[in-house]
Design an enzyme around this catalytic site. Structure first.
Site, short mmCIF file in Angstrom:
data_model
loop_
_atom_site.label_atom_id
_atom_site.label_comp_id
_atom_site.label_asym_id
_atom_site.label_seq_id
_atom_site.Cartn_x
_atom_site.Cartn_y
_atom_site.Cartn_z
N GLU A 41 -4.19 -24.85 -13.41
CA GLU A 41 -5.16 -23.76 -13.27
C GLU A 41 -4.94 -22.63 -14.26
OE1 GLU A 41 -5.20 -22.09 -9.29
OE2 GLU A 41 -3.03 -21.91 -9.21
N ASN B 160 5.30 3.85 4.58
CA ASN B 160 5.02 2.53 4.05
C ASN B 160 6.22 1.65 4.41
OD1 ASN B 160 5.46 1.23 0.75
ND2 ASN B 160 4.36 0.29 2.42
N GLY B 161 5.95 0.57 5.11
CA GLY B 161 7.04 -0.32 5.51
C GLY B 161 6.89 -0.77 6.95
N TRP C 171 -1.95 -0.64 4.77
CA TRP C 171 -2.07 -2.10 4.81
C TRP C 171 -1.44 -2.46 6.15
CZ3 TRP C 171 -4.21 -5.86 1.81
CH2 TRP C 171 -3.76 -7.17 1.98
N LYS D 57 -0.39 -25.13 -10.45
CA LYS D 57 -0.25 -23.86 -11.16
C LYS D 57 -0.47 -24.06 -12.67
CE LYS D 57 0.26 -20.65 -8.36
NZ LYS D 57 -0.83 -21.34 -7.69
N HIS E 116 4.19 -46.62 -8.26
CA HIS E 116 3.03 -47.41 -7.85
C HIS E 116 1.80 -46.99 -8.63
CE1 HIS E 116 5.27 -49.14 -4.48
NE2 HIS E 116 5.73 -47.92 -4.25
N ARG F 97 -5.13 -1.79 -5.30
CA ARG F 97 -4.33 -2.63 -4.43
C ARG F 97 -5.13 -3.10 -3.22
NH1 ARG F 97 1.01 0.19 -3.60
NH2 ARG F 97 1.66 0.82 -5.64
N LYS G 295 -10.72 -15.62 -6.74
CA LYS G 295 -9.61 -15.35 -5.81
C LYS G 295 -9.94 -15.85 -4.41
CE LYS G 295 -5.61 -13.66 -4.81
NZ LYS G 295 -4.50 -14.51 -5.22
N CYS H 9 0.82 -1.20 0.00
CA CYS H 9 0.00 0.00 0.00
C CYS H 9 0.85 1.24 0.00
CB CYS H 9 -0.95 -0.05 1.16
SG CYS H 9 -2.12 -1.32 0.74
N GLU I 70 2.47 -28.07 -6.00
CA GLU I 70 2.14 -26.67 -6.30
C GLU I 70 2.43 -26.36 -7.77
OE1 GLU I 70 0.43 -24.46 -5.11
OE2 GLU I 70 1.14 -22.57 -5.93
N1 GLU Z 1 3.79 -0.36 9.44
C1 GLU Z 1 2.88 0.70 9.17
C2 GLU Z 1 1.53 0.47 9.83
O1 GLU Z 1 1.16 -0.60 10.20
C3 GLU Z 1 2.73 1.00 7.68
C4 GLU Z 1 1.97 -0.04 6.95
C5 GLU Z 1 1.83 0.29 5.43
O2 GLU Z 1 2.83 0.14 4.72
O3 GLU Z 1 0.72 0.63 4.99
O4 GLU Z 1 0.81 1.38 10.02
#
Ligand code: GLU
Length: 613
Positions: free
Chosen positions: A492, A104-105, A78, A489, A508, A31, A608, A5, A485
């Protein structure tokens, strides 16, 4: 491009920035995410609106567009640390509402940082890892007086991954930086932007510069300046690189320039894996503790997730000395109803968290008194409400119907758990456990090299066998799960008949189908099963099968016996091998589908999230 995200920052020459940021966030909506928010600055004040939910719904309630000013930041979250909620939604602020940050991270050392900030009197409003950033900047800003210098000062203290955009009440400069999370700059005459992904600013500009790790950019309405961050937290000015012109349409940009989401998601696997391996140790230890306290361990799952559950059966036994049952969810009620109770812990493995077969089985098991744990990629999904404990894979949204990055991240979660469990059962000494973790932490880079070096060869192999109506995929030990797997893949996606089978079992029955030219894919890492698989290769070769082998580089003997060989880095030949060995099989299925004229993102008859029994 990556698909976690996202963040967006913008500084305009004129007009109002909030509607533009809202629309940018909307363009990242494909996303999927759980909450979002925008902060702007006007007349020395920061204005923020944020909430849980979808952008349009939040906008209807709060009216993002009313936020005033020419400079702002936005975020689609996310969740990794703390559930989706208004207080956990970004932007996050310092104690005085003078600084706002989107991130983000994952910040790995946030707990220590937070504790020391709390000791200094800082007040925290969320459960996120992110919130330490504005507070750290607040402290640094008292000395440096300049936002860019303050950001530079604090970044060396942060361990983990980040793409951040920061504004403060001075309202002139937007500071952004990255390490391991993506960030791009967008340049135009009417304003400057930063964003996690191109679609965010595509209607405003096609001129972009990719920010590299440990670089900081300062954006104003009239320009961008680029700096390298020294380990001591000092800014060293860099010449501004010449922007590249993105030629993509919006649809292409959403796929990061790849023709299909599936291919993009295969390429994202090193990043997804890296993030998943950052799951908090405390959470893993708690999970492993619950497993250790129960006599019976069972994993229940469907489709690709079932293959992850099957592979982890081998990990749990070899690493932790614990036998684990792995059960196909739709069969669960027939096998385990009324036979499991309070002494059993059941791990539900499900990408969507909504797989009805798994939910149905889990509801019964819960009634019977079993403890339920879940491994899922989807925050707030149904399974998370049923489970007593949840681990989230950090794959980011997976849009292609066929699971790829969610599979390798499920495996990473289960692999980490098996090591922690091994420590608790006493099967592993601390030194052995840390050695295994070291091996596991090498996988993201190894995956990167497989993707770089083998994609072309696998594509060409798919082309060579494109007319074959049927395949076997064989493997021994944990590679049986990889083989199954691989077969799933290609079935499908390319609509080719395939059987995934334990190689030792192939004599066998299945061997009766083998005749001249019949293609057989052997998954053959150089692990403890290697000497047995040679025999299986010989059996098939003497019946004139076409042998396609995925084996460890340097395994000349197997290579000589094979018609086609895909060589894998030797460091993958251990009990975690499916995490790497599945990658060429994903490529094989992808290219087989494309070459046969099918869309790999939407295979026929499949969905999905499978929400019917
Ligand atoms: N670690 C951060 C959180 O949980 C950022 C998550 C993200 O990348 O959206 O808020």
């Amino acid at each position: 491009m990556f698909s976690v995200c996202g963040i967006i920052g913008a500084v305009l020459v004129s007009g109002q920035v909030a509607p533009l940021i809202r629309q940018s966030l909307k363009r990242l909506e494909y996303r999927g995410y759980d909450s979002s928010g925008i902060a702007t600055v006007k007349e020395g004040r920061i204005h923020i609106k944020k909430d849980k939910g979808k952008i349009d719904d939040i906008h209807r309630r709060l009216n993002f567009d009313a936020l005033p000013g020419l400079i702002g930041i936005g975020h689609t979250r996310w969740a990794t640390h703390g559930p989706p909620s208004k207080s956990n939604a970004h932007p996050h602020i310092d104690c005085f509402n003078h600084i706002a940050v989107v991130h983000n991270g994952i910040i790995e050392n946030y707990q220590e940082l937070r504790e020391s900030l709390v000791d200094q009197g800082h007040r925290f409003l969320s459960e996120t890892d992110t919130e330490v950033i504005p507070h750290l900047i607040e402290v640094a800003l008292q000395k440096t007086k300049r936002l860019d210098k303050a950001v530079a000062k604090i970044l060396p203290k942060i361990e983990g991954s980040y793409a951040i955009a920061v504004i403060d009440t001075s309202g002139k400069t937007l500071v952004c930086a990255r390490k391991e999370s993506p960030l791009l700059l967008g340049l135009s005459e009417s304003g400057y932007y930063c964003a996690s992904d191109v679609p965010a600013f595509l209607p405003m500009t096609r001129q972009t510069i990719v920010l590299e790790d440990d670089e900081i950019a300062c954006l104003t309405a009239n320009g961008a300046a680029l700096y390298r961050l020294t380990p001591k937290g000092v800014l060293a000015q860099l010449p501004l690189r010449t922007p590249t012109t993105v030629q993509w349409t919006l649809d292409m940009a959403e796929k990061g320039g790849y023709p299909h989401f599936m291919l993009k998601e295969i390429h994202e696997q090193p990043r997804a894996l890296r993030d998943t391996l950052r799951i908090r140790k405390d959470d893993l230890c708690k999970f492993a503790g619950v497993l250790n306290n129960h006599q019976i361990i069972c994993a229940i799952a469907a489709g690709t997730s079932y293959h992850a559950a099957l592979a982890s059966k081998y990990m749990f036994s070899q690493i932790a000395g614990r036998f684990m049952h792995s059960v196909v969810a739709s069969e669960g009620p027939e096998i385990i109803d009324n036979s499991l109770g309070g002494d059993a812990v059941v791990i539900a493995v499900t990408q969507s968290g909504e797989t009805i077969d798994t939910i149905h089985a889990i509801k019964n098991l819960k009634r019977q008194g079993c403890t339920i744990l879940a491994i899922t990629n989807t925050v707030d999904s149904s399974i998370t409400r049923l489970a007593d404990g949840v681990l989230y894979t950090q794959a980011g949204p997976e849009i292609g119907v066929a699971a790829t990055k969610t599979f390798v991240t499920q495996l990473a979660c289960l692999a980490s758990l098996s090591i922690h469990l091994g420590e608790l059962t006493g099967k592993l000494q601390p030194k052995e456990a840390s050695q295994l973790f070291d091996e596991l932490y090498r996988f993201p880079n190894l995956l990167q090299s497989i993707i770089r070096n083998q994609e072309g060869l696998v594509k060409e192999t798919a082309q060579h066998y494109v007319a074959k109506p049927s395949f076997f995929f064989l493997g021994r030990g944990i590679s049986r799960a990889t083989a199954m797997e691989g077969a799933l893949k290609i079935k499908e996606l390319a609509y080719v008949h395939a059987e995934g089978y334990p190689a030792g079992e192939s004599k066998h029955g299945p061997i009766a189908l083998v005749e001249e030219g019949f293609p057989i894919v052997f998954v053959a890492p150089n692990d403890r099963t290697r000497r047995f698989i040679l025999g299986n290769v010989m059996e098939m070769k003497s019946r004139l099968a076409q042998i396609i082998t995925i084996c460890s580089s340097g395994d000349n003997h197997l290579a000589e016996l094979s018609d086609r060989v895909i060589m894998m880095p030797p460091a993958l030949s251990n009990v975690f091998s499916p995490i790497g060995y599945v990658v060429p099989l994903q490529f094989l299925a992808y290219y087989a589908a494309v070459q046969r004229g099918y869309s790999p993102d939407q295979p026929r008859n499949l969905a999905k999230a499978v929400t019917v029994l």
